[in-house]
Design an enzyme around this catalytic site. Structure first.
Site, PDB file in Angstrom:
ATOM      1  CB  CYS A  50      -2.859   0.601   0.695  1.00 22.40           C
ATOM      2  SG  CYS A  50      -4.361   1.508   1.152  1.00 22.40           S
ATOM      3  CG  ASP A  57      -0.758  -2.587   3.117  1.00 15.43           C
ATOM      4  OD1 ASP A  57      -0.399  -1.681   3.876  1.00 15.43           O
ATOM      5  OD2 ASP A  57      -1.798  -2.547   2.444  1.00 15.43           O
TER       6      ASP A  57
END
Length: 148
Positions: A50, A57
């Protein structure tokens, strides 16, 4: 006898790079350019960061394409997708960049990228983007209407 493909990754010792690098992608000549197979490639272990929180992620990336003169070499694609590991980018940006890099490399008749990212805060993000040459615009529009 097979033709010289000039591939750098396949069959060589693998240095894993975890910073985004589109130069890792390689292609080879399409052995059947007169056919229109819809090829599906699936990366079940895609990871990026992120850009705001630097939290990892996780997602599954689906790439589907109809080749023209070139096809993507799968090991180079794996290394390229691994290069996102420490790259800070939103899901949508990752998917768009993957599409643009593959279109630049392959110049396909049709190409789509779909990301199925793990939920964060109860919301799963599932971006889809596609590209087509003029003769495949109808196919592109139908795929967009039926995207996952």
């Amino acid at each position: 006898m097979t033709p010289e493909l000039n591939l750098k990754s396949l069959g060589a010792k693998t240095p894993y790079i975890f910073e985004y690098n589109s130069q890792l992608l390689e292609a080879f000549p399409n052995p059947n350019p007169n056919l229109d197979p819809l090829i599906t490639l699936e990366c079940k272990e895609f990871t990026s960061l992120c850009p705001i929180t630097s939290q990892p992620d996780f997602g599954v990336i689906f790439i589907r394409y109809i080749p023209k003169d070139k096809m993507v070499e799968s090991k180079s694609l794996k290394l390229y997708l691994f290069s996102y590991r420490n790259h800070g980018s939103f899901h949508e940006s990752c998917i768009n960049t993957i599409l643009l890099d593959l279109v630049r490399l392959l110049e396909p008749k049709y190409l789509e990228v779909y990301g199925d990212f793990a939920s964060r805060g109860g919301i799963a993000i599932k971006p889809f983007v596609n590209y087509a040459i003029k003769e495949y615009q109808d196919f592109k529009e139908k795929r967009l209407l039926n995207a996952k």
